[in-house]
Structures are given as structure tokens and as C-alpha cells.
Design a protein around this motif. Structure first.
Motif, PDB file in Angstrom:
ATOM      1  N   LYS A  36      45.085  59.670  -8.537  1.00  0.00           N
ATOM      2  CA  LYS A  36      43.834  59.905  -8.969  1.00  0.00           C
ATOM      3  C   LYS A  36      44.019  58.760 -10.168  1.00  0.00           C
ATOM      4  O   LYS A  36      44.932  58.403 -10.790  1.00  0.00           O
ATOM      5  N   ALA A  37      42.997  57.797 -10.151  1.00  0.00           N
ATOM      6  CA  ALA A  37      42.889  56.551 -11.330  1.00  0.00           C
ATOM      7  C   ALA A  37      41.595  56.736 -12.143  1.00  0.00           C
ATOM      8  O   ALA A  37      41.555  56.167 -13.117  1.00  0.00           O
ATOM      9  N   GLY A  38      40.569  57.452 -11.954  1.00  0.00           N
ATOM     10  CA  GLY A  38      39.414  57.694 -12.718  1.00  0.00           C
ATOM     11  C   GLY A  38      38.432  58.393 -12.078  1.00  0.00           C
ATOM     12  O   GLY A  38      38.482  58.843 -11.030  1.00  0.00           O
ATOM     13  N   GLY A  39      37.233  58.333 -13.022  1.00  0.00           N
ATOM     14  CA  GLY A  39      35.907  58.874 -12.102  1.00  0.00           C
ATOM     15  C   GLY A  39      35.210  59.750 -13.252  1.00  0.00           C
ATOM     16  O   GLY A  39      35.482  59.374 -14.470  1.00  0.00           O
ATOM     17  N   PHE A  40      34.286  60.385 -12.873  1.00  0.00           N
ATOM     18  CA  PHE A  40      33.374  61.114 -13.839  1.00  0.00           C
ATOM     19  C   PHE A  40      32.541  62.273 -13.069  1.00  0.00           C
ATOM     20  O   PHE A  40      32.808  62.313 -11.760  1.00  0.00           O
ATOM     21  N   ARG A  41      31.976  62.915 -13.726  1.00  0.00           N
ATOM     22  CA  ARG A  41      31.013  64.227 -13.223  1.00  0.00           C
ATOM     23  C   ARG A  41      29.637  64.038 -13.425  1.00  0.00           C
ATOM     24  O   ARG A  41      29.177  63.242 -14.297  1.00  0.00           O
ATOM     25  N   LEU A  42      28.889  64.694 -12.517  1.00  0.00           N
ATOM     26  CA  LEU A  42      27.373  64.670 -12.989  1.00  0.00           C
ATOM     27  C   LEU A  42      26.942  66.138 -13.063  1.00  0.00           C
ATOM     28  O   LEU A  42      27.523  67.104 -12.159  1.00  0.00           O
ATOM     29  N   ASP A  43      26.148  66.429 -13.777  1.00  0.00           N
ATOM     30  CA  ASP A  43      25.627  68.058 -13.769  1.00  0.00           C
ATOM     31  C   ASP A  43      24.584  68.368 -12.726  1.00  0.00           C
ATOM     32  O   ASP A  43      23.630  67.329 -12.703  1.00  0.00           O
ATOM     33  N   ASP A  44      24.881  69.620 -12.185  1.00  0.00           N
ATOM     34  CA  ASP A  44      23.520  69.853 -11.310  1.00  0.00           C
ATOM     35  C   ASP A  44      22.621  70.640 -12.157  1.00  0.00           C
ATOM     36  O   ASP A  44      23.057  71.537 -13.053  1.00  0.00           O
ATOM     37  N   PRO A  45      21.474  70.225 -12.351  1.00  0.00           N
ATOM     38  CA  PRO A  45      20.481  70.858 -13.413  1.00  0.00           C
ATOM     39  C   PRO A  45      20.473  72.688 -13.029  1.00  0.00           C
ATOM     40  O   PRO A  45      20.237  73.118 -13.852  1.00  0.00           O
ATOM     41  N   ALA A  46      20.553  72.883 -12.026  1.00  0.00           N
ATOM     42  CA  ALA A  46      20.688  74.416 -11.537  1.00  0.00           C
ATOM     43  C   ALA A  46      21.917  74.894 -11.870  1.00  0.00           C
ATOM     44  O   ALA A  46      22.020  76.066 -11.786  1.00  0.00           O
ATOM     45  N   ASP A  48      24.392  75.165  -9.926  1.00  0.00           N
ATOM     46  CA  ASP A  48      24.955  75.674  -8.495  1.00  0.00           C
ATOM     47  C   ASP A  48      25.911  74.814  -8.079  1.00  0.00           C
ATOM     48  O   ASP A  48      27.311  75.361  -7.445  1.00  0.00           O
ATOM     49  N   VAL A  49      25.935  73.375  -8.119  1.00  0.00           N
ATOM     50  CA  VAL A  49      26.958  72.641  -7.317  1.00  0.00           C
ATOM     51  C   VAL A  49      27.554  71.574  -8.203  1.00  0.00           C
ATOM     52  O   VAL A  49      26.906  70.914  -9.207  1.00  0.00           O
ATOM     53  N   GLY A  50      28.866  71.772  -8.140  1.00  0.00           N
ATOM     54  CA  GLY A  50      29.962  70.783  -8.985  1.00  0.00           C
ATOM     55  C   GLY A  50      29.579  69.278  -8.390  1.00  0.00           C
ATOM     56  O   GLY A  50      29.789  69.385  -6.888  1.00  0.00           O
ATOM     57  N   ILE A  51      29.619  68.285  -9.016  1.00  0.00           N
ATOM     58  CA  ILE A  51      29.442  67.092  -8.583  1.00  0.00           C
ATOM     59  C   ILE A  51      30.578  66.200  -9.297  1.00  0.00           C
ATOM     60  O   ILE A  51      30.465  65.847 -10.647  1.00  0.00           O
ATOM     61  N   GLU A  52      31.432  65.563  -8.683  1.00  0.00           N
ATOM     62  CA  GLU A  52      32.525  64.646  -9.273  1.00  0.00           C
ATOM     63  C   GLU A  52      32.479  63.384  -8.436  1.00  0.00           C
ATOM     64  O   GLU A  52      32.557  63.107  -7.035  1.00  0.00           O
ATOM     65  N   HIS A  53      32.756  62.347  -9.078  1.00  0.00           N
ATOM     66  CA  HIS A  53      32.845  61.058  -8.546  1.00  0.00           C
ATOM     67  C   HIS A  53      34.365  60.588  -8.814  1.00  0.00           C
ATOM     68  O   HIS A  53      34.582  60.524 -10.009  1.00  0.00           O
ATOM     69  N   ASP A 105      24.923  65.058   0.188  1.00  0.00           N
ATOM     70  CA  ASP A 105      24.655  66.191  -0.300  1.00  0.00           C
ATOM     71  C   ASP A 105      23.346  65.915  -1.048  1.00  0.00           C
ATOM     72  O   ASP A 105      23.314  65.188  -2.149  1.00  0.00           O
ATOM     73  N   PRO A 106      22.122  66.561  -0.777  1.00  0.00           N
ATOM     74  CA  PRO A 106      20.975  66.348  -1.627  1.00  0.00           C
ATOM     75  C   PRO A 106      21.096  66.474  -3.063  1.00  0.00           C
ATOM     76  O   PRO A 106      20.309  65.667  -3.632  1.00  0.00           O
ATOM     77  N   VAL A 107      21.694  67.429  -3.523  1.00  0.00           N
ATOM     78  CA  VAL A 107      21.927  67.517  -4.686  1.00  0.00           C
ATOM     79  C   VAL A 107      22.476  66.603  -5.405  1.00  0.00           C
ATOM     80  O   VAL A 107      21.971  65.973  -6.754  1.00  0.00           O
ATOM     81  N   ALA A 108      23.721  66.200  -5.023  1.00  0.00           N
ATOM     82  CA  ALA A 108      24.350  64.931  -5.604  1.00  0.00           C
ATOM     83  C   ALA A 108      23.375  63.689  -5.505  1.00  0.00           C
ATOM     84  O   ALA A 108      23.385  62.948  -6.622  1.00  0.00           O
ATOM     85  N   LEU A 109      22.725  63.479  -4.288  1.00  0.00           N
ATOM     86  CA  LEU A 109      22.052  62.130  -4.259  1.00  0.00           C
ATOM     87  C   LEU A 109      21.179  62.233  -5.385  1.00  0.00           C
ATOM     88  O   LEU A 109      20.723  61.000  -6.075  1.00  0.00           O
ATOM     89  N   ALA A 110      20.443  63.132  -5.580  1.00  0.00           N
ATOM     90  CA  ALA A 110      19.242  63.442  -6.797  1.00  0.00           C
ATOM     91  C   ALA A 110      19.899  63.080  -8.164  1.00  0.00           C
ATOM     92  O   ALA A 110      19.191  62.383  -9.109  1.00  0.00           O
ATOM     93  N   GLN A 111      20.881  63.577  -8.209  1.00  0.00           N
ATOM     94  CA  GLN A 111      21.686  63.210  -9.665  1.00  0.00           C
ATOM     95  C   GLN A 111      22.119  61.801 -10.022  1.00  0.00           C
ATOM     96  O   GLN A 111      22.099  61.377 -10.956  1.00  0.00           O
TER      97      GLN A 111
END
Length: 187
Positions: A36-46, A48-53, A105-111
Motif C-alpha cells: 500500500k502506497a497511499g490513497g483516500f476515501r469518499l463517503d456515501d451520503p446514504a 451504505d457503501v464504503g468507497i476507497e481509492h 459501481d454507480p454509488v462510487a462513480l457519483a461520489q
């Protein structure tokens, strides 16, 4: 804001990616050894879905390429997304997680589009409720981020994109690196 659980994940993300990456057309190695070298997360407003880059470096390859792997974590299968499934894992708090390639994943793409439009904030991978300090966003006109390009191999610069996300990482020798991982595409 999503809560980061400090618990076990079996099999772990790097273990799943070691099997999955060689099946991708954009992977340049043979049998990876990932760090692992780095990254970030995005929050799903609902919530329900964890989003990690995640940014991983393949130390088995003498070039030590860095790959950008966005992933979503779901409590149930995503209908119609079997081809995007990276694998399943047992989370120590949340139970079985279905882990998907977030580019499908539509939730991730929206975020991702919300991040590029300035409506979302990149979050730290390891701390809840903490903005990511290694992410730079060039915000696009909110009307333009209708399509997002995921750069699997981070680009040193965004050539002509009206909006982009650049992420910093640390290579296995401790040297810093950075590259563009998301761009707005213009149709």
C-alpha cells in the motif's frame, strides 16, 4: 461521515488484489507483490457503501509501478456487477463484504463526480471524519463532471481535463510520488 473501523479483514485487501490485478488488461506485471502506497476515501451520503481509492506499488516488478485501485465495500452483492467483483472478505465488525472495482459501481462513480465538482471531500484512509492531506482537486464546472475517467496508472499531469484529482503516495524506498487518478472527460 463514514466510520473507519480498525479491525480485521480476511482475506485482506492486498491479498485480494494480488489475485485480481493480474486479470486486468492494464496490469503490466506478472505475479505482483503489493505494498500500500497511499490513497483516500469518499463517503456515501446514504452510508451504505464504503468507497476507497487505494494506491499500491508492485515491488515484484523492477519498475515498481504504482496502480490506482478504487474499491467499494458492500454488505450485499451489487446486482449485475459480477464482472466487477474483486472478491469477498470477512470484516471483523461488519461481517461479509463484497468488494468491487469502484469504476463500475454507480454509488462510487457519483461520489467521484461529486469530488470533481467540489461537492464531496476526499477523506483520510485511516481516520474517521478527517480530510485527506495527500489529495489535490482541481474542481470542474459542476455541470461538466458527468463522466469520470479512472486512471489505473496515475498520470504525472492532467493533460486537458477540465477537472482532476491528484494523489500523493510514498514509494517502498520512502520517496514521495504523486499522480492524477481521476479526470473529468469531455464528450
Amino acid at each position: 461521515m463514514a466510520v473507519v473501523h480498525h479491525t480485521t479483514l480476511e482475506p485482506g485487501k492486498l491479498e485480494l488484489l494480488t489475485t485480481w490485478l493480474p486479470t486486468r488488461e492494464w496490469f503490466t506485471g506478472t505475479t505482483p507483490h503489493l505494498r500500500k502506497a497511499g490513497g483516500f476515501r469518499l463517503d456515501d451520503p446514504a452510508g451504505d457503501v464504503g468507497i476507497e481509492h487505494m494506491l499500491v506499488v508492485d515491488t515484484a516488478d523492477s519498475r515498481q509501478p504504482v496502480y490506482h485501485v478504487p474499491m467499494t465495500y458492500r454488505g450485499a452483492p451489487l446486482p449485475g456487477a459480477d464482472a466487477a467483483l474483486i472478491g469477498t472478505s470477512e470484516h471483523g465488525v461488519l461481517g461479509t463484504r463484497w468488494i468491487y472495482d469502484a469504476a463500475h459501481d454507480p454509488v462510487a462513480l457519483a461520489q467521484m463526480a461529486a469530488l470533481l465538482a467540489g461537492r464531496a471531500v476526499a477523506q483520510d484512509q485511516n481516520r474517521s471524519d478527517t480530510p485527506a492531506g495527500t489529495v489535490e482537486v482541481s474542481v470542474a464546472d459542476p455541470e461538466s463532471p458527468k463522466a469520470v475517467r479512472v486512471n489505473r496508472i496515475p498520470s504525472p499531469t492532467a493533460v486537458s481535463a477540465p477537472g482532476w484529482v491528484r494523489v500523493g503516495w510514498t514509494d517502498p524506498d520512502g520517496a514521495p510520488g504523486a499522480g492524477v487518478v481521476l479526470e473529468v472527460t469531455v464528450h
